[in-house]
Design an enzyme around this catalytic site. Structure first.
Site, PDB file in Angstrom:
ATOM      1  N   ASP A 114      14.174  11.222 -28.212  1.00 21.27           N
ATOM      2  CA  ASP A 114      14.044  10.312 -28.276  1.00 21.27           C
ATOM      3  C   ASP A 114      14.956   9.565 -27.340  1.00 21.27           C
ATOM      4  OD1 ASP A 114      13.308   7.864 -28.450  1.00 21.27           O
ATOM      5  OD2 ASP A 114      14.101   6.951 -30.827  1.00 21.27           O
ATOM      6  N   CYS A 175      -0.334   0.746 -45.534  1.00 20.91           N
ATOM      7  CA  CYS A 175       0.682   0.299 -44.569  1.00 20.91           C
ATOM      8  C   CYS A 175       0.027  -1.405 -43.759  1.00 20.91           C
ATOM      9  CB  CYS A 175       0.677   1.382 -44.443  1.00 20.91           C
ATOM     10  SG  CYS A 175      -0.620   1.680 -42.698  1.00 20.91           S
ATOM     11  N   CYS A 195       7.452  -7.119 -36.237  1.00 21.31           N
ATOM     12  CA  CYS A 195       8.344  -6.028 -36.988  1.00 21.31           C
ATOM     13  C   CYS A 195       9.195  -6.064 -37.075  1.00 21.31           C
ATOM     14  CB  CYS A 195       8.401  -4.332 -36.476  1.00 21.31           C
ATOM     15  SG  CYS A 195       8.862  -2.995 -37.092  1.00 21.31           S
ATOM     16  N   CYS A 225       6.018  -0.263 -44.814  1.00 20.86           N
ATOM     17  CA  CYS A 225       4.479   0.610 -43.830  1.00 20.86           C
ATOM     18  C   CYS A 225       4.681   1.734 -44.976  1.00 20.86           C
ATOM     19  CB  CYS A 225       4.576   0.514 -43.492  1.00 20.86           C
ATOM     20  SG  CYS A 225       6.006   1.542 -41.466  1.00 20.86           S
ATOM     21  N   CYS A 229       2.161   4.291 -48.340  1.00 20.31           N
ATOM     22  CA  CYS A 229       1.755   4.980 -47.570  1.00 20.31           C
ATOM     23  C   CYS A 229       1.190   5.972 -49.297  1.00 20.31           C
ATOM     24  CB  CYS A 229       2.220   5.827 -46.550  1.00 20.31           C
ATOM     25  SG  CYS A 229       0.918   7.265 -46.445  1.00 20.31           S
TER      26      CYS A 229
END
Length: 293
Positions: A114, A175, A195, A225, A229
């Site tokens: 990242d 989700c 978000c 979310c 799941c």
């Protein structure tokens, strides 16, 4: 190296469909204030422009899930935030992997966690690790989605490459229905501006006063979310020491968080990804929770 999953993909340009999705997502402003995502788009769409001569991408996944006890507190952080900064934890292991393969960073390839314009989820899919679910996370069969990713972009050709992972979300929309801000677009992308993870970490400045009620006790990030799941019903728990919850953080109570000083913040989150929000941002979020109670 302690990774939980690893796969190998051939370094090529990303698919035309994926490229079109990214360009449309950026054009719509779904990246919010994360301007770095709009830079170096061509490199993001072709790792051979990021690392000249690249032939192979090794994608690796490391579980960060600290377990239910850590996130069961009345006020808590997103699961990935209880341990060491994942950028460093993943990159250290990737560099160790390079050494194990008798490869030298810079000469034979580069390690990323990242930390560069590379479509990490796309390459995790191509390397067969998992698929990008409707929650915009990589879902690994039998293990869930509580994982951080890293890559080695190498100049060597591999003897064998893994097959891309098929999407197994089916018709499930759990989700999407669980997202407090309606941020999930249904195709694996999300609108960051809606978000809670983005708003409580990346967004600078004040947040809407009513947001505290939607945060569900989580004042840094959001796991709603992922928690909804079905693939996370038996989610893998972290075995890597870097991601085991720091006791000092897990033991904090709402009153402790509300009274958090700069000095305590620096001690609690030394070497932590929570530094991303800075002390002012964290306290802004905590005030929203306090006012919602």
């Amino acid at each position: 190296m302690g990774f939980d999953r690893c796969g190998i993909a051939r370094a090529t340009a990303v698919s035309g469909q994926r490229a079109a999705e990214l360009r449309a997502w950026l054009a719509e402003g779904c990246h919010g204030e994360m301007d770095y995502l709009a830079r170096h788009v061509e490199k993001r769409l072709d790792p051979r422009l990021l690392v000249e001569g690249a032939r192979t991408i090794v994608s690796a996944a490391l579980c960060y899930n600290p377990g239910e006890e850590a996130v069961g507190a009345e006020w808590h952080l997103a699961r990935y935030a209880y341990g060491r900064d994942y950028h460093e934890a993943v990159k250290d292991r990737l560099r160790q992997m390079l050494a194990l393969l008798s490869l030298e960073e810079g000469r034979d390839g580069r390690a990323f966690a990242d930390t560069a314009p590379i479509d990490e989820k796309y390459w995790a899919e191509q390397a067969g690790i998992g698929w990008r679910g409707r929650n915009s996370q990589i879902i690994i069969p039998g293990a869930g989605s509580y994982f951080v990713l890293g890559e080695l972009v190498l100049l060597d050709e591999a003897d064998v490459y893994d097959r891309p992972a098929p999407n197994r979300c089916g018709t499930c929309r759990a989700c999407i229905e669980a997202c407090p801000g309606g941020a999930l677009l249904g195709d694996g992308r999300l609108d960051a501006r809606r978000c809670l993870s983005y708003l409580t970490i990346e967004h600078r400045g004040e947040l809407p006063k009513g947001l505290g009620a939607a945060m569900g006790g989580c004042f840094y990030g959001c796991d709603r979310c992922a928690e909804a799941c079905p693939w996370n019903k038996k989610a893998m728990a972290a075995t890597c020491g870097d991601f085991l919850p720091r006791r000092a953080i897990a033991d904090m109570k709402p009153a402790d968080w509300a009274a958090l000083t700069v000095e305590q913040y620096r001690t609690l989150f030394k070497g932590s990804a929570v530094k991303r929000a800075k002390y002012e941002g964290l306290m802004r979020n905590i005030r929203l929770l306090r006012d919602a109670d």
